[in-house]
Design an enzyme around this catalytic site. Structure first.
Site, mmCIF file in Angstrom:
data_model
loop_
_atom_site.group_PDB
_atom_site.id
_atom_site.type_symbol
_atom_site.label_atom_id
_atom_site.label_comp_id
_atom_site.label_asym_id
_atom_site.label_seq_id
_atom_site.Cartn_x
_atom_site.Cartn_y
_atom_site.Cartn_z
ATOM 1 N N LYS A 88 -69.505 -52.655 67.265
ATOM 2 C CA LYS A 88 -70.663 -53.492 67.586
ATOM 3 C C LYS A 88 -71.843 -53.239 66.661
ATOM 4 O O LYS A 88 -72.691 -54.116 66.465
ATOM 5 C CB LYS A 88 -71.102 -53.227 69.025
ATOM 6 N N SER A 130 -74.286 -54.273 79.229
ATOM 7 C CA SER A 130 -74.069 -52.939 79.776
ATOM 8 C C SER A 130 -73.178 -52.142 78.843
ATOM 9 O O SER A 130 -72.769 -51.037 79.144
ATOM 10 C CB SER A 130 -73.397 -53.035 81.142
ATOM 11 N N GLY A 187 -65.174 -62.772 71.848
ATOM 12 C CA GLY A 187 -64.608 -63.351 70.632
ATOM 13 C C GLY A 187 -65.394 -63.092 69.357
ATOM 14 O O GLY A 187 -65.011 -63.574 68.289
ATOM 15 N N GLY A 188 -66.473 -62.308 69.432
ATOM 16 C CA GLY A 188 -67.252 -62.045 68.220
ATOM 17 C C GLY A 188 -66.463 -61.249 67.188
ATOM 18 O O GLY A 188 -66.470 -61.576 66.001
ATOM 19 N N GLU A 210 -55.455 -59.013 74.890
ATOM 20 C CA GLU A 210 -56.348 -59.314 76.009
ATOM 21 C C GLU A 210 -55.785 -58.739 77.313
ATOM 22 O O GLU A 210 -54.578 -58.761 77.529
ATOM 23 C CB GLU A 210 -56.490 -60.842 76.133
#
Lengths: 329, 329
Positions: free
Chosen positions: B59, B84, B187-188, B210
């Site tokens: 991220k 979160s 989906g990023g 998934e």
């Protein structure tokens, strides 16, 4: 402390030869950094992740060097060792790569995960009683019956040379480090690391990290001779061995100091490795970080200028159940 | 499936720009291999260890790209997000690097370790109720009061471009891989990875992994439109989001298939990561390995020729207590 002219069981040449011999078999392990751990320690830390080595520990380097040093005739008879630890799995794996038999004498109380590693790598497990005497006698019997070559876990120049290849990589990955902190047990790892590092950069400091409950190296350095202990008591199951005749002179001459830490410090460091570095280490593997974070290191004026520190995360083989039990205490 | 001419929210150019923008801030993460896991899976696996990324997850790439894309005037007012998870910590850390304020809206039931990360990185925590509605409303209030820029966790071209830098590294480290398996949530990550990888090598396959209990992407692909779920139920706490308007077209066009796995498969894969790779991953991080080991992947003739597989280990932020509870079940 510089490498003197005395003939040790290994030297920079034998370590470079080892590297040429094993480089196609081993992982060149990554060097990791963490700004969070730098902030916690107040130093810049470089983690040499030998837990990612094949077999889960640095031991594969030495085992590989020893096995690929054997001539074909010797090799055909196989190899034997007595070990409950990472050397056993490493030797089994290296033997498999050479296509020869490995006989691994394991005491009945060995951790399950370490036995599984030996079996996974195709080693022939031979059980012994838990005493050192029984382990040695069983290995000798196997050796006599099969003609296999005994490969000692640390007291062997080929093993020391193999472990020393870590320093060659480390000093290429981070040439500017001024200190290396290395777990110490029988001394094979730190002997190789110190020989190579101090041959390349005589100014570099090499510090040993040792459990308080198995502090034979600290006592040996203080006494100026090999001291063994009647018993050991530490969570770091890989650090219970004592210095040998080939490792002691190197440790005596080239290791600048021994920093001892207790179980609480080891487990705290292990937890930081999991939670911040995201690296799964065994207790023995985390002891270098424990040493850097210890009061005895931080407050010692001799190490005030150790700013760029290589830490060897030596191994990652741990039963998750055992791990959890140590974290829960 | 090839990258077509349609304008997506990101493309190879924006991904290369992202790399130039963030490369001095991020870790270039190592690619790891394991012969033991190759043997278990029957394929050659290359693990892209984003759990070693700063902040403990991929991220940080997207967050860094978004924050360093802001002009000075915008940046001075800070950034806000509601999360979160790993995006929250990543945004706080990236904001700290740029020297700006981050407002992180966190629901009251968030895992303790993730809140700690946000605090450690200097983020200003603003508590909300646990509903999505409360989280969004709180973020909007903060935005209105402070003028901070909202940085969505995935439905944003800057975020997608940042995550896409993983493919640039991966295809330099292992140019020969024929398949990439990527965790999917909002989906990023997979959008960036697929855009970059398929632009460089149109023949490469990109598969999503998934959780069965949060299989909105699988359902969306089957339905040909975004499907959301009334509730999700999975151990992979990082994979509970739904596709957004910017990620859906990319997932629709460029993701070759979605492989779903259950909690047992995820936990088994996570355990293998700890015990064999020695890498501390969170459940979401291990799902790519779970997919490779699943029957639905192994027995599908479409993936018979997937022999050189890149697997993205997306993150490693997990409470050790939570980890242990999943292993003990």
């Amino acid at each position: 402390m510089e490498v003197n002219k005395e003939k040790y069981a290994a030297d920079l040449s034998s370590i470079k030869e080892a590297r040429a011999r094993i480089s196609s078999f081993i992982h060149k392990t990554p060097l990791m950094t963490s700004e969070s751990l730098d902030a916690i320690s107040g130093r810049r830390l470089f983690f040499k992740c030998e837990c990612f080595q094949k077999g889960g520990a640095f031991k594969f380097r030495g085992a590989c060097n020893a096995i690929f040093s054997l001539d074909d005739q010797q090799a055909a008879k196989g190899v034997v060792t007595h070990s409950s630890g990472n050397h056993a799995a490493a030797l089994a794996l290296a033997a498999k790569l050479r296509g020869i038999t490995s006989y691994i004498v394991i005491p009945k109380n060995a951790p399950q995960c370490k036995v599984q590693h030996v079996v996974r790598y195709g080693g022939q497990v031979i059980w012994s009683e838990t005493t050192i005497k029984s382990r040695e006698e069983t290995a000798t019997t196997v050796q006599q019956e099969t003609g296999a070559a005994l490969i000692h876990p640390y007291n062997d120049g080929r093993i020391i040379s193999g472990q020393g290849t870590i320093s060659l990589e480390l000093l290429e990955q981070a040439p500017h480090i001024d200190t290396i902190i290395v777990p110490i047990s029988g001394g094979g790892l730190i002997s190789g690391v110190a020989l190579a590092a101090k041959s390349i950069n005589p100014a570099i400091r090499v510090l040993a990290a040792e459990p308080k409950g198995a502090n034979d190296a600290a006592q040996s350095k203080a006494a100026g001779r090999i001291v063994t202990l009647p018993e050991t008591n530490t969570v770091a199951d890989g650090l219970r061995a004592f210095l040998g005749e080939f490792t002691w002179p190197i440790v005596r001459d080239l290791v600048d100091d021994v920093i001892t830490v207790d179980n609480t410090e080891i487990i705290k460091a292990m937890r930081l490795c999991y939670e911040i570095l995201k690296v799964a280490v065994e207790p023995s593997g985390a002891i270098g970080l424990a040493a850097v974070l210890s009061d005895s290191f931080r407050t010692n004026p001799a190490w005030k200028d150790c700013n760029q520190i290589g830490i060897i995360l030596s191994g990652g083989n741990v039963d998750l159940e055992v791990l959890w039990n140590s974290f829960s205490k």
